[in-house]
Design a protein around this motif. Structure first.
Motif, PDB file in Angstrom:
ATOM      1  N   PRO A  24       0.798  -1.236   0.000  1.00 53.08           N
ATOM      2  CA  PRO A  24       0.000   0.000   0.000  1.00 53.08           C
ATOM      3  C   PRO A  24       0.825   1.278   0.000  1.00 53.08           C
ATOM      4  N   PHE A  28       0.715   4.097  -2.914  1.00 47.28           N
ATOM      5  CA  PHE A  28       0.326   5.472  -2.601  1.00 47.28           C
ATOM      6  C   PHE A  28       1.374   6.468  -3.079  1.00 47.28           C
ATOM      7  N   TYR A  84     -11.098   6.651   5.099  1.00 49.19           N
ATOM      8  CA  TYR A  84     -10.204   7.723   4.657  1.00 49.19           C
ATOM      9  C   TYR A  84      -9.771   7.503   3.203  1.00 49.19           C
ATOM     10  N   LEU A  85      -9.467   6.263   2.841  1.00 52.02           N
ATOM     11  CA  LEU A  85      -9.065   5.958   1.471  1.00 52.02           C
ATOM     12  C   LEU A  85     -10.221   6.169   0.496  1.00 52.02           C
ATOM     13  N   LEU A  88     -10.400   9.845  -0.234  1.00 47.93           N
ATOM     14  CA  LEU A  88      -9.391  10.244  -1.211  1.00 47.93           C
ATOM     15  C   LEU A  88      -9.773   9.792  -2.615  1.00 47.93           C
ATOM     16  N   ALA A  89     -10.345   8.599  -2.730  1.00 55.05           N
ATOM     17  CA  ALA A  89     -10.769   8.096  -4.040  1.00 55.05           C
ATOM     18  C   ALA A  89     -11.849   8.990  -4.631  1.00 55.05           C
ATOM     19  N   ARG A 115      -1.732  13.261   4.346  1.00 55.00           N
ATOM     20  CA  ARG A 115      -2.280  12.148   3.580  1.00 55.00           C
ATOM     21  C   ARG A 115      -1.400  10.900   3.717  1.00 55.00           C
ATOM     22  N   THR A 119      -2.626   7.574   5.830  1.00 55.80           N
ATOM     23  CA  THR A 119      -2.752   6.340   5.054  1.00 55.80           C
ATOM     24  C   THR A 119      -2.012   5.193   5.718  1.00 55.80           C
ATOM     25  N   ASN A 123      -3.562   1.863   8.934  1.00 54.60           N
ATOM     26  CA  ASN A 123      -3.427   0.526   8.373  1.00 54.60           C
ATOM     27  C   ASN A 123      -3.133  -0.450   9.511  1.00 54.60           C
ATOM     28  N   PHE A 196      -6.750   4.041  -4.705  1.00 53.32           N
ATOM     29  CA  PHE A 196      -7.310   4.250  -3.365  1.00 53.32           C
ATOM     30  C   PHE A 196      -8.461   3.282  -3.095  1.00 53.32           C
ATOM     31  N   LEU A 199      -6.959  -0.085  -2.306  1.00 50.57           N
ATOM     32  CA  LEU A 199      -6.394  -0.134  -0.960  1.00 50.57           C
ATOM     33  C   LEU A 199      -7.492  -0.206   0.096  1.00 50.57           C
ATOM     34  N   ALA A 200      -8.601   0.519  -0.142  1.00 50.13           N
ATOM     35  CA  ALA A 200      -9.732   0.470   0.797  1.00 50.13           C
ATOM     36  C   ALA A 200     -10.348  -0.932   0.819  1.00 50.13           C
TER      37      ALA A 200
END
Length: 210
Positions: A24, A28, A84-85, A88-89, A115, A119, A123, A196, A199-200
């Protein structure tokens, strides 16, 4: 030196191997560097590095053990990181291309730093990783465990910063060419949004083990 120098060669080798494994943080940094340029990616890398050190401090304080034994604590961090991801997406999918001839309006250093920090901090895998990886190199007979884990975490964060800085420069160079076209800009923004989202989804599908 707060930790046993005898563990340094093995620790450095293991850390470098882990840093070059795609994950990740790497995704990013590349997405930020390609879409915004080298400097924003470098600030994001600094944020990730500080979050890595924060995880080491939390691991030394025992938070990793709490997360590993509490499904509720694990889920709070996991869902928070995914939310949060997703945020951002959504911003990436709503972005519009720049008008031809204008310069790229990069986010402020504080925003990019935050950011990257958030991120990595949100995690739960990073928390668990530090809780499992760092204590392996602590030597009880050398010194108290807490400063050893914190010292090792600081070294890991520094190595991560150096690696991600190189990655930021490489991806930023590619991004300068891609951003020269509005069509490529839209492609980059959508691709960043997909990164993003991925990753989410990865966080949401993660299950606590152990």
């Amino acid at each position: 030196m707060p930790f046993d120098p005898a563990v340094l060669p093995v620790f450095l080798a293991a850390s470098l191997l882990l840093l070059v494994t795609p994950g990740p943080d790497m995704a990013f940094i590349v997405a930020t560097g390609v879409s915004e340029g080298r400097r924003p990616a470098l600030w994001a890398a600094a944020g990730i590095s500080l979050a890595m050190f924060t995880h080491a401090v939390l691991a030394a304080a025992g938070v990793a053990a709490i997360v590993a034994t509490s499904p509720q604590a694990f889920d709070v961090i996991r869902f928070g990181g995914a939310a949060y991801l997703l945020f951002l997406a959504g911003k990436s999918f709503r972005a519009k291309p720049l008008v031809a001839g204008t310069s790229v309006t990069a986010r402020s250093p504080v925003v990019n730093f935050r950011r990257g920090f958030m991120t990595n901090l949100l995690n739960p895998k990073a928390i668990l990783f530090c809780g499992v990886f760092l204590p392996q190199f602590a030597t009880p007979s050398f010194a108290p465990i807490f400063p050893q884990i914190v010292g090792l975490g600081a070294l890991l964060a520094l190595l991560g910063l150096l690696f991600q800085a190189a990655l930021s420069i490489a991806s930023g160079s590619l991004g300068q060419w891609l951003l020269s076209s509005p069509r490529r800009q839209l492609f980059l923004e959508r691709l960043t949004g997909l990164v993003f989202l991925g990753l989410a989804a990865r966080l949401l599908s993660m299950e606590r083990k152990g």
